[in-house]
Design a protein around this motif. Structure first.
Motif, mmCIF file in Angstrom:
data_model
loop_
_atom_site.group_PDB
_atom_site.id
_atom_site.type_symbol
_atom_site.label_atom_id
_atom_site.label_comp_id
_atom_site.label_asym_id
_atom_site.label_seq_id
_atom_site.Cartn_x
_atom_site.Cartn_y
_atom_site.Cartn_z
ATOM 1 N N THR A 36 0.824 -1.207 0.000
ATOM 2 C CA THR A 36 0.000 0.000 0.000
ATOM 3 C C THR A 36 0.861 1.261 0.000
ATOM 4 O OG1 THR A 36 -1.741 -1.176 1.197
ATOM 5 C CG2 THR A 36 -1.822 1.226 1.217
ATOM 6 N N THR A 37 1.926 1.250 0.789
ATOM 7 C CA THR A 37 2.814 2.417 0.838
ATOM 8 C C THR A 37 3.458 2.676 -0.516
ATOM 9 O OG1 THR A 37 3.282 2.006 3.169
ATOM 10 C CG2 THR A 37 4.828 3.401 1.974
ATOM 11 N N VAL A 38 3.918 1.622 -1.180
ATOM 12 C CA VAL A 38 4.533 1.787 -2.498
ATOM 13 C C VAL A 38 3.494 2.241 -3.513
ATOM 14 C CG1 VAL A 38 5.747 0.601 -4.353
ATOM 15 C CG2 VAL A 38 6.341 0.127 -1.978
ATOM 16 N N ALA A 39 2.260 1.742 -3.412
ATOM 17 C CA ALA A 39 1.206 2.172 -4.326
ATOM 18 C C ALA A 39 0.913 3.655 -4.169
ATOM 19 C CB ALA A 39 -0.061 1.343 -4.085
ATOM 20 N N VAL A 40 0.898 4.139 -2.942
ATOM 21 C CA VAL A 40 0.688 5.574 -2.711
ATOM 22 C C VAL A 40 1.846 6.379 -3.304
ATOM 23 C CG1 VAL A 40 0.547 7.345 -0.925
ATOM 24 C CG2 VAL A 40 -0.726 5.208 -0.668
ATOM 25 N N LEU A 41 3.068 5.874 -3.150
ATOM 26 C CA LEU A 41 4.222 6.557 -3.734
ATOM 27 C C LEU A 41 4.127 6.599 -5.254
ATOM 28 C CD1 LEU A 41 7.001 7.870 -3.440
ATOM 29 C CD2 LEU A 41 7.998 5.574 -3.397
ATOM 30 N N ALA A 42 3.711 5.474 -5.870
ATOM 31 C CA ALA A 42 3.559 5.443 -7.314
ATOM 32 C C ALA A 42 2.480 6.423 -7.781
ATOM 33 C CB ALA A 42 3.225 4.026 -7.778
ATOM 34 N N ALA A 43 1.380 6.503 -7.036
ATOM 35 C CA ALA A 43 0.329 7.464 -7.382
ATOM 36 C C ALA A 43 0.840 8.894 -7.278
ATOM 37 C CB ALA A 43 -0.877 7.256 -6.466
ATOM 38 N N ALA A 44 1.662 9.170 -6.259
ATOM 39 C CA ALA A 44 2.238 10.510 -6.130
ATOM 40 C C ALA A 44 3.164 10.823 -7.304
ATOM 41 C CB ALA A 44 2.993 10.612 -4.810
ATOM 42 N N CYS A 45 3.943 9.826 -7.751
ATOM 43 C CA CYS A 45 4.816 10.038 -8.909
ATOM 44 C C CYS A 45 3.987 10.308 -10.172
ATOM 45 C CB CYS A 45 5.703 8.815 -9.118
ATOM 46 S SG CYS A 45 6.965 8.584 -7.838
ATOM 47 N N TRP A 46 2.888 9.580 -10.346
ATOM 48 C CA TRP A 46 2.019 9.802 -11.493
ATOM 49 C C TRP A 46 1.420 11.205 -11.455
ATOM 50 C CZ3 TRP A 46 1.060 7.944 -16.092
ATOM 51 C CH2 TRP A 46 -0.127 8.286 -16.752
ATOM 52 N N GLY A 47 0.981 11.639 -10.285
ATOM 53 C CA GLY A 47 0.460 12.990 -10.156
ATOM 54 C C GLY A 47 1.515 14.043 -10.468
ATOM 55 N N TRP A 48 2.747 13.797 -10.045
ATOM 56 C CA TRP A 48 3.832 14.733 -10.345
ATOM 57 C C TRP A 48 4.096 14.819 -11.850
ATOM 58 C CZ3 TRP A 48 6.838 18.593 -8.995
ATOM 59 C CH2 TRP A 48 8.029 18.810 -9.688
ATOM 60 N N VAL A 49 4.070 13.668 -12.526
ATOM 61 C CA VAL A 49 4.301 13.665 -13.969
ATOM 62 C C VAL A 49 3.231 14.478 -14.682
ATOM 63 C CG1 VAL A 49 4.307 12.183 -16.021
ATOM 64 C CG2 VAL A 49 5.583 11.499 -13.989
ATOM 65 N N LEU A 50 1.979 14.292 -14.292
ATOM 66 C CA LEU A 50 0.904 15.046 -14.923
ATOM 67 C C LEU A 50 1.020 16.540 -14.636
ATOM 68 C CD1 LEU A 50 -2.144 12.685 -14.238
ATOM 69 C CD2 LEU A 50 -0.802 12.913 -16.344
ATOM 70 N N TRP A 51 1.329 16.890 -13.394
ATOM 71 C CA TRP A 51 1.397 18.308 -13.011
ATOM 72 C C TRP A 51 2.589 19.003 -13.649
ATOM 73 C CZ3 TRP A 51 4.859 21.273 -10.108
ATOM 74 C CH2 TRP A 51 4.398 22.520 -9.702
ATOM 75 N N ALA A 52 3.772 18.373 -13.573
ATOM 76 C CA ALA A 52 4.973 18.995 -14.121
ATOM 77 C C ALA A 52 4.944 19.003 -15.647
ATOM 78 C CB ALA A 52 6.218 18.252 -13.625
ATOM 79 N N GLY A 53 4.393 17.934 -16.267
ATOM 80 C CA GLY A 53 4.327 17.913 -17.731
ATOM 81 C C GLY A 53 3.430 19.002 -18.268
ATOM 82 N N GLY A 54 2.363 19.341 -17.563
ATOM 83 C CA GLY A 54 1.483 20.408 -18.010
ATOM 84 C C GLY A 54 2.113 21.782 -17.949
ATOM 85 N N ARG A 55 3.221 21.910 -17.263
ATOM 86 C CA ARG A 55 3.919 23.191 -17.175
ATOM 87 C C ARG A 55 5.203 23.216 -18.000
ATOM 88 N NH1 ARG A 55 0.634 22.672 -13.262
ATOM 89 N NH2 ARG A 55 -0.150 24.410 -12.020
ATOM 90 N N GLY A 56 5.371 22.199 -18.815
ATOM 91 C CA GLY A 56 6.527 22.173 -19.691
ATOM 92 C C GLY A 56 7.821 21.778 -19.017
ATOM 93 N N TRP A 57 7.744 21.148 -17.856
ATOM 94 C CA TRP A 57 8.960 20.729 -17.149
ATOM 95 C C TRP A 57 9.319 19.296 -17.562
ATOM 96 C CZ3 TRP A 57 7.729 22.525 -11.458
ATOM 97 C CH2 TRP A 57 7.568 23.924 -11.457
ATOM 98 N N ASP A 58 9.520 19.110 -18.833
ATOM 99 C CA ASP A 58 9.767 17.756 -19.331
ATOM 100 C C ASP A 58 11.036 17.149 -18.757
ATOM 101 O OD1 ASP A 58 7.508 17.983 -20.864
ATOM 102 O OD2 ASP A 58 8.576 18.737 -22.632
#
Length: 545
Positions: A397-419
């Protein structure tokens, strides 16, 4: 005995220690006056006057404190009067004294002084101990002998002598701490404020920018060098700290008490009555455990809190040492005479497993049975498989939460051009965290265990820090049974033994429901009887369920 003052040599110690205040004041004042264009002679005069005022202020305060402080030891009480503006009178019965701690920094050692701290076993903050600061070394030792005169009348005879002495080969365990890997950062952080107060800008923006450019320009060279340098500083610091804290270490038994002495620059001598000892604990932090080391601490009443700047737990009986040596020492300490224990029934065998047994004679003379393991306490038995599943589920469960946080970061940072910050390296975090979390979960389950011996309740748990506690059953004053929603579904519960010593309670985590209740019922016979009833042929269960 009439009222007695503290040692007047304290003024000499205060005058030397006041230099720690005077020197920074002089440096800052000299820098300010030089910036204002003062002449050298005027600046020197002003700095000398400021230094004298700082030293004089400290001496005046210490003189007033010495004048206001008096103490005396009567046939049945230790009394202390303190306070310059607000007077305070404390009186403690001598039979309430649990421990006596003598400590002397380098300045006090030169002057033949020591700070005496008397532990009373209270849990009221500063009221937990009385402090006589300072007495002469001779008076401190005499007071220690008077307050802890030895074994109580009728105590069982027991072999004394030295229990442990320092072996310098143990210093190899000193770096096995997470702090050893952050040594360089800790040193820089500790130096920042003093250097900034002195006007030295060693960490200016220009310096930080130059370092960053060097690291980013040669990462394959710079990063390993920074890591190696940081670890080297940490290892050196850990070794020096070990030498300062544990040089001249000696743990010995005197009649009716344990005495621990240690310290290279700051000497410390702790005396603890055996009748206040309620058990012993072996601590194994992860890195230390992987290196085969452990520490031994006391479970006792009357131990105060660590002083400011103290690097070791006040209950620590040993430095880091080999695990086998820690077990042998814990065996000797756990075997010391103790207050009368309740009548001990034969040790129960969970899950019907068969164990070889041997007879152990208690102080009262009755015979009880204890698993024959050759160890100082019964070997802890494992817990149900449901406890392992709970830890594995938490890890995933802890790793799943970490993976979800990484996915959220990718979506948020990608939308701002921080490729550049959303590359594949982000997914390395959950990929590396999964095996580490699963390993810790399995290791935590392997560390779970409990046992009931003729005299001790044994509990073991922990992965990051594994703790094995042998708690004297005579020191258990109550039980707390807790069961979360998920524990109820898994048929588990947590049994906490309440005691006046050490941490105040010691837990048997995720034990089977029937086994846990029966463990509590048999550890202190009669304490839980009003709350337990038999159900057919099953073990005792909670009557309030």
């Amino acid at each position: 005995m009439s009222w007695r003052p503290l040692s007047a040599r304290s003024l000499g110690a205060s005058s030397i220690q006041s230099l720690a205040i005077a020197v920074p004041v002089v440096v800052v004042l000299a820098r300010v006056l030089s910036g204002l264009g003062w002449r050298t002679a005027a600046t020197a005069g002003a700095c000398a006057g400021a230094a004298l005022l700082a030293v004089a202020a400290v001496l005046v305060h210490d003189a007033l404190r010495l004048r206001a402080t008096r103490w005396r030891l009567t046939e049945d009480r230790l009394e202390l009067r303190t306070g310059i503006a607000v007077r305070q009178h404390r009186s403690v019965p001598r039979d309430r004294v649990r421990s006596v701690d003598l400590r002397a920094d380098p300045v006090r050692r030169v002057l033949g002084l020591t700070v005496v701290k008397i532990g009373t076993g209270e849990h009221a903050g500063e009221q937990a101990e009385l402090t006589l600061n300072p007495l002469t070394r001779r008076d401190g030792e005499a007071l220690r002998r008077a307050l802890l005169p030895g074994a109580a009348a009728g105590a069982a005879a027991h072999d004394g002598g030295v229990l442990a002495e320092l072996r310098w080969s143990w210093i190899r365990y000193a770096p096995l701490s997470v702090w050893a890997f952050t040594g360089g950062a800790l040193v820089l952080g500790a130096l920042y404020k003093p250097l900034d107060a002195l006007g030295l800008e060693a960490f200016s923006k220009e310096t930080a920018l130059a370092v960053w450019q060097w690291v980013s320009g040669r990462p394959w060279v710079a990063v390993p060098l920074v890591v190696v340098g940081n670890v080297a500083v940490g290892v050196l610091g850990a070794a020096l700290l070990f030498a300062e804290s544990w040089a001249r270490y000696r743990l010995e038994r005197e009649p009716g008490r344990l005495r621990l002495s240690r310290g290279l620059l700051t000497s410390r001598s702790l005396t603890l009555e055996e009748r206040r000892l309620r058990g012993v604990e072996i601590r194994e932090p992860l890195l230390l455990r992987l290196g085969g080391g452990a520490r031994v601490t006391a479970v006792a009443t009357g131990l105060g809190k660590a002083a400011e700047g103290e690097t070791e737990d006040v209950a620590a009986l040993t430095p880091p040492l080999p695990r086998a040596e820690a077990a042998r020492l814990a065996a000797r300490i756990a075997a010391l005479p103790a207050p009368a224990t309740p009548a001990a029934p034969p040790v129960w065998e969970p899950h019907g497993q068969h164990v070889h047994e041997r007879h152990v004679r208690e102080p009262h003379g009755q015979h009880v049975r204890e698993p024959h393991t050759g160890a100082w306490v019964p070997e802890p038995v494992p817990h149900p498989g449901a406890a392992r599943r709970r830890r594995l589920v938490r890890a995933v469960t802890t790793v799943a939460v970490l993976a979800a946080a990484c996915w959220g970061w990718v979506l948020w940072a990608g939308g701002r051009g921080w490729d550049a910050w959303t590359g594949g390296w982000v997914w390395l975090l959950p990929a590396l965290a999964l095996p580490a979390a699963l390993w810790l979960a399995v290791d935590a389950y392997r560390g779970l265990g409990h046992a009931l011996g003729a005299r001790h309740l044994v509990t073991r748990h922990g992965a990051v820090t594994r703790r094995t506690v042998a708690l004297d059953r005579a020191g258990i004053v109550g039980w707390t049974i807790t069961q979360s929603y998920f524990q109820r579904r898994a048929g588990l519960l947590t049994v906490s033994a309440t005691t006046a010593a050490g941490a105040g309670h010691y837990d048997v985590l995720d034990v089977g429901r029937d086994d846990g209740l029966r463990l509590a019922a048999q550890a202190v016979p009669g304490l839980l009887d009003p709350f337990l009833v038999p159900v057919g042929d099953r073990p005792l269960v909670d009557a309030g369920r």
